[in-house]
Design an enzyme around this catalytic site. Sequence first.
Site, PDB file in Angstrom:
ATOM      1  N   GLU A  94      -0.460  -8.267   5.237  1.00 11.55           N
ATOM      2  CA  GLU A  94      -0.477  -8.290   7.246  1.00 11.55           C
ATOM      3  C   GLU A  94      -1.656  -8.406   7.910  1.00 11.55           C
ATOM      4  O   GLU A  94      -1.849  -8.540   8.989  1.00 11.55           O
ATOM      5  CB  GLU A  94       0.429  -7.475   6.608  1.00 11.55           C
ATOM      6  CG  GLU A  94      -0.251  -6.041   7.912  1.00 11.55           C
ATOM      7  CD  GLU A  94      -0.182  -5.011   6.131  1.00 11.55           C
ATOM      8  OE1 GLU A  94      -0.116  -5.864   5.032  1.00 11.55           O
ATOM      9  OE2 GLU A  94       0.011  -3.932   6.155  1.00 11.55           O
TER      10      GLU A  94
ATOM     11  N   HIS B 252      -2.997  -5.624   2.077  1.00 12.39           N
ATOM     12  CA  HIS B 252      -2.383  -5.397   3.252  1.00 12.39           C
ATOM     13  C   HIS B 252      -2.859  -6.840   3.564  1.00 12.39           C
ATOM     14  O   HIS B 252      -3.731  -7.466   4.130  1.00 12.39           O
ATOM     15  CB  HIS B 252      -3.091  -4.815   4.066  1.00 12.39           C
ATOM     16  CG  HIS B 252      -3.019  -3.266   4.075  1.00 12.39           C
ATOM     17  ND1 HIS B 252      -2.120  -2.320   4.547  1.00 12.39           N
ATOM     18  CD2 HIS B 252      -3.648  -2.557   3.727  1.00 12.39           C
ATOM     19  CE1 HIS B 252      -1.919  -1.273   4.843  1.00 12.39           C
ATOM     20  NE2 HIS B 252      -3.263  -0.573   3.610  1.00 12.39           N
TER      21      HIS B 252
ATOM     22  N   CYS C  77       0.664  -1.148  -0.008  1.00 11.97           N
ATOM     23  CA  CYS C  77       0.014   0.377  -0.069  1.00 11.97           C
ATOM     24  C   CYS C  77       1.052   1.223  -0.088  1.00 11.97           C
ATOM     25  O   CYS C  77       1.605   1.588  -1.011  1.00 11.97           O
ATOM     26  CB  CYS C  77      -0.781   0.182   1.046  1.00 11.97           C
ATOM     27  SG  CYS C  77      -2.058   1.079   0.965  1.00 11.97           S
TER      28      CYS C  77
END
Length: 192
Positions: free
Chosen positions: A176, A174, A77
């Site tokens: 994560e 994302h 991002c």
Amino acid sequence: MKIGVLALQGDFAEHIIRLKHIGAETAEVRLPRHLDGLDGLIIPGGESTTFGKLAVAYGLIEALQAFGQSKAIWGTCAGAIFLSRDIHRNQPLLGLMDIVVERNAFGRQVDSFETDLDIPALQEIAPGSGPYHAVFIRAPLIESVSGDARVLSALPDGRIVAAQQGHLLATSFHPELTEDDRFHRYFLKLAS
Ligand code: GLN
């Protein structure tokens, strides 16, 4: 494997959790000397203008550019924005990847969304595995790739959301923020 996460701002803690989960050693990177001894670096989501300002202030721009010549870097991002060569705006960038990026391409924070993506490269990590559930938060789009950069994934309408150039990786979304660790394992393989 020791992977650093740029920890100036943004969701670096979530990347560290995912990396530990797959057995990597981790380090928070705030100064040029924190890059010593790392096999790779993740630049997290956050605010790319803030990364730029702080990286200039801490002398990190040149250090990160030098690191990226030989070591793996993955930008998620805002990290993808920071890695790119051109965003049609004036803010500090690393300019390491031959990608043009459009910030906030999907609209405002309320226009954030999640969707399933087809990412063929992840089959190297988990053969036969299904689609990848991706989280987009006020996300950028990869407008175009050039040079050695190639598209890793696009939305059904063709808009590019993941790209790779050798040991450099950029995702609009994302990884994560989900439990699916295929992307982190893919990056570990790139860094090794
Ligand atoms: N909108 C942010 C930027 O332009 C990126 C958002 C994110 O990293 N989730 O830098």
